[in-house]
Design an enzyme around this catalytic site. Sequence first.
Site, mmCIF file in Angstrom:
data_model
loop_
_atom_site.group_PDB
_atom_site.id
_atom_site.type_symbol
_atom_site.label_atom_id
_atom_site.label_comp_id
_atom_site.label_asym_id
_atom_site.label_seq_id
_atom_site.Cartn_x
_atom_site.Cartn_y
_atom_site.Cartn_z
ATOM 1 N N LYS A 191 0.879 -1.177 0.000
ATOM 2 C CA LYS A 191 0.000 0.000 0.000
ATOM 3 C C LYS A 191 0.915 1.226 0.000
ATOM 4 C CE LYS A 191 -1.935 3.040 1.975
ATOM 5 N NZ LYS A 191 -1.720 4.484 1.600
ATOM 6 N N GLY A 251 6.302 4.711 8.654
ATOM 7 C CA GLY A 251 5.529 5.943 8.682
ATOM 8 C C GLY A 251 5.630 6.596 10.046
ATOM 9 N N SER A 252 4.621 7.355 10.405
ATOM 10 C CA SER A 252 4.691 8.140 11.639
ATOM 11 C C SER A 252 4.387 7.272 12.874
ATOM 12 C CB SER A 252 3.686 9.286 11.561
ATOM 13 O OG SER A 252 2.390 8.757 11.445
ATOM 14 N N GLY A 275 1.727 4.309 13.266
ATOM 15 C CA GLY A 275 2.367 3.054 13.672
ATOM 16 C C GLY A 275 1.647 2.427 14.854
ATOM 17 N N GLU A 322 8.776 0.869 11.365
ATOM 18 C CA GLU A 322 9.884 1.806 11.118
ATOM 19 C C GLU A 322 9.293 3.202 11.195
ATOM 20 O OE1 GLU A 322 12.939 1.129 10.927
ATOM 21 O OE2 GLU A 322 13.147 -0.935 10.231
ATOM 22 N N CYS A 325 13.466 9.913 7.765
ATOM 23 C CA CYS A 325 13.149 9.567 9.149
ATOM 24 C C CYS A 325 14.372 9.735 10.032
ATOM 25 C CB CYS A 325 12.661 8.138 9.208
ATOM 26 S SG CYS A 325 13.749 7.020 8.327
ATOM 27 N N GLU A 337 9.021 15.760 15.741
ATOM 28 C CA GLU A 337 9.617 15.536 14.419
ATOM 29 C C GLU A 337 9.002 16.526 13.422
ATOM 30 O OE1 GLU A 337 8.448 11.983 12.249
ATOM 31 O OE2 GLU A 337 10.505 11.725 11.556
HETATM 32 P P1 NAD Z 1 1.961 8.337 7.817
HETATM 33 O O1 NAD Z 1 2.041 7.538 9.064
HETATM 34 O O2 NAD Z 1 1.001 9.438 7.735
HETATM 35 O O3 NAD Z 1 1.660 7.401 6.567
HETATM 36 C C1 NAD Z 1 2.442 6.276 6.254
HETATM 37 C C2 NAD Z 1 1.582 5.274 5.516
HETATM 38 O O4 NAD Z 1 0.544 4.826 6.383
HETATM 39 C C3 NAD Z 1 0.881 5.839 4.266
HETATM 40 O O5 NAD Z 1 0.877 4.856 3.259
HETATM 41 C C4 NAD Z 1 -0.538 6.092 4.772
HETATM 42 O O6 NAD Z 1 -1.498 6.061 3.751
HETATM 43 C C5 NAD Z 1 -0.717 4.934 5.730
HETATM 44 N N1 NAD Z 1 -1.759 5.130 6.744
HETATM 45 C C6 NAD Z 1 -2.264 6.301 7.218
HETATM 46 N N2 NAD Z 1 -3.226 6.056 8.132
HETATM 47 C C7 NAD Z 1 -3.321 4.713 8.257
HETATM 48 C C8 NAD Z 1 -4.110 3.840 9.066
HETATM 49 N N3 NAD Z 1 -5.015 4.300 9.928
HETATM 50 N N4 NAD Z 1 -3.906 2.507 8.960
HETATM 51 C C9 NAD Z 1 -2.988 2.016 8.117
HETATM 52 N N5 NAD Z 1 -2.226 2.777 7.293
HETATM 53 C C10 NAD Z 1 -2.380 4.115 7.377
HETATM 54 O O7 NAD Z 1 3.454 8.838 7.563
HETATM 55 P P2 NAD Z 1 3.948 9.806 6.391
HETATM 56 O O8 NAD Z 1 3.558 11.193 6.756
HETATM 57 O O9 NAD Z 1 3.540 9.248 5.078
HETATM 58 O O10 NAD Z 1 5.536 9.601 6.500
HETATM 59 C C11 NAD Z 1 6.313 10.354 7.327
HETATM 60 C C12 NAD Z 1 6.701 9.548 8.555
HETATM 61 O O11 NAD Z 1 7.339 8.329 8.178
HETATM 62 C C13 NAD Z 1 7.704 10.285 9.401
HETATM 63 O O12 NAD Z 1 7.339 10.177 10.752
HETATM 64 C C14 NAD Z 1 9.006 9.529 9.128
HETATM 65 O O13 NAD Z 1 9.953 9.634 10.145
HETATM 66 C C15 NAD Z 1 8.515 8.133 8.935
HETATM 67 N N6 NAD Z 1 9.492 7.303 8.206
HETATM 68 C C16 NAD Z 1 10.187 6.337 8.876
HETATM 69 C C17 NAD Z 1 11.138 5.573 8.221
HETATM 70 C C18 NAD Z 1 11.951 4.535 8.961
HETATM 71 O O14 NAD Z 1 12.596 3.720 8.320
HETATM 72 N N7 NAD Z 1 11.968 4.533 10.281
HETATM 73 C C19 NAD Z 1 11.366 5.773 6.857
HETATM 74 C C20 NAD Z 1 10.640 6.749 6.197
HETATM 75 C C21 NAD Z 1 9.689 7.514 6.884
#
Ligand code: NAD
Length: 477
Positions: free
Chosen positions: A173, A226-227, A231, A248, A282, A379
């Site tokens: 996704k 993601g965030s 998470g 992650e 990240c 962040e």
């Molecule tokens: P986000 O959490 O908003 O979204 C990430 C993904 O989750 C997207 O595909 C989104 O559509 C999906 N998502 C959103 N709501 C959801 C739900 N309720 N259930 C399941 N999936 C859902 O994050 P973002 O704004 O896209 O990315 C930025 C964040 O990602 C930052 O916090 C960054 O630090 C982190 N990040 C971490 C790493 C790592 O390896 N640790 C790498 C890249 C980014």
Amino acid sequence: MTGPKTGIFIGNEWVEGNGTFDTVNPSTEEVIAGVERGGEREVDAAVAAAREAFRGEWSKVKPPERARMLYGVARELERRAEEFARLETLDAGKPLQHARAEMASCAAYFDYYAGAADKIHGDTIPQGPDHLGFTVREPVGVTAHIVPWNVPLGMVCRGLAPALAAGNTAVVKPAEQTPLTALKFAEIFLRLGFPAGVYNVVPGYGEEAGKALSEHPEIDSMTFTGSVETGKAVLRAAAEHVKPVVAELGGKSPQVVFADSDLDLVASEVSKGIYSNTGQYCDAGSRLIVEDSAREPLLERLVENAKGWKIGPGMESLDLGPLVSEEHFGRVTGYIESGEREGAEMLIGGRAEEFDRGYFVSPTIFDGVERGMRIEREEIFGPVLTVQSFADAGEASAMANDTPYGLAAAIYTKDIDKALAFATDVQAGNVMINEYYAGGMGSPFGGYKQSGTGREKGLAALDNYTQIKNVTVRIRR
Ligand code: NAD
């Protein structure tokens, strides 16, 4: 370049969803394409296709052949790297040269794990003369991958390559802001003759497709990038069906500078650590923690360095592209305003006023940052560096650790004892000494504390995508 793929990819076929959503070029604010919007029904179908492939065709492919197929993905991606890089730049805004580097890293993930595909094996367990004990490392089954927008195809490949190498199938996704390269990647699986259902992509919103995938009872593991907030929701959903999650998540990573270091070199490393990808990594080094006596000379160099970053549309391949979306632009500029409101001093940066279109923010440095300010705690995920200073090594480690995050940390010093003492004391999954973003495919990556669970990259990642079966045989009575 052929037009971007905009369907949903399930079982080697392109299908429609429930209407479409727009993906936008962040350099120009123009709509690139309407993409089919997946939801529960499409996630159901994708998981079913992945399950069928896992039980059927894909399970018959022997490990050396699986390795050859994955090497094939790497070669095909290299052959088409420019086409993929341009699409990534269009969708995510990043400078073309960075998108090219991203595609090279995607191919490298496939090469690395292709090499591992026929070397994933168990142990023999000593049980005495009457028993023979051994373990088998089996694939987990259908792996789900929810990825963010900052390194769109890179984040897919980081989890996908080890998952497939271990014999699993996958449902991806992508982020709604940047779905195009993950979709285009399907062309490679089709061309190379992968069985239907090995690679499936369901684009859509997080609250729909993402939620449906994380709650699906038929997935066997979840890799979420993601965030922290999302998470936690994914971890709760996975708990319902007792599924393992690699999470992650975000970071607020410190860059600690001792006065004995080469400050010219440090200025360039610190800047690279925070401004690369417009701060949307990240593990961006967003907190500078500098020894008192080096503070003034380093800040002078950092301000000079910040002026040198050329900002502009990704396709012009300058140093710094736009932020990914209007929403994220509002978030980052909101943090900049909050820093000023809370009394920090902006030495340089802020919104890049020279652009009337696109989501551009200049390299930004905040001095006079106090513990507890929002820009110090949260962040930002943009090109914004906060500056604090310390008197001795103990204070430096304490400040570095004073955060709920623990993804990465850097230290700059010529004193190896100081460097290794810091590496020992710091609570972070990835420690870099004298070079930001040092490390390779083989270096495990993941978070301490709220930055996540599990490790990606390296052979450690294969643990996420295998489960251990123990077998004990009574051979004599
Ligand atoms: P986000 O959490 O908003 O979204 C990430 C993904 O989750 C997207 O595909 C989104 O559509 C999906 N998502 C959103 N709501 C959801 C739900 N309720 N259930 C399941 N999936 C859902 O994050 P973002 O704004 O896209 O990315 C930025 C964040 O990602 C930052 O916090 C960054 O630090 C982190 N990040 C971490 C790493 C790592 O390896 N640790 C790498 C890249 C980014």
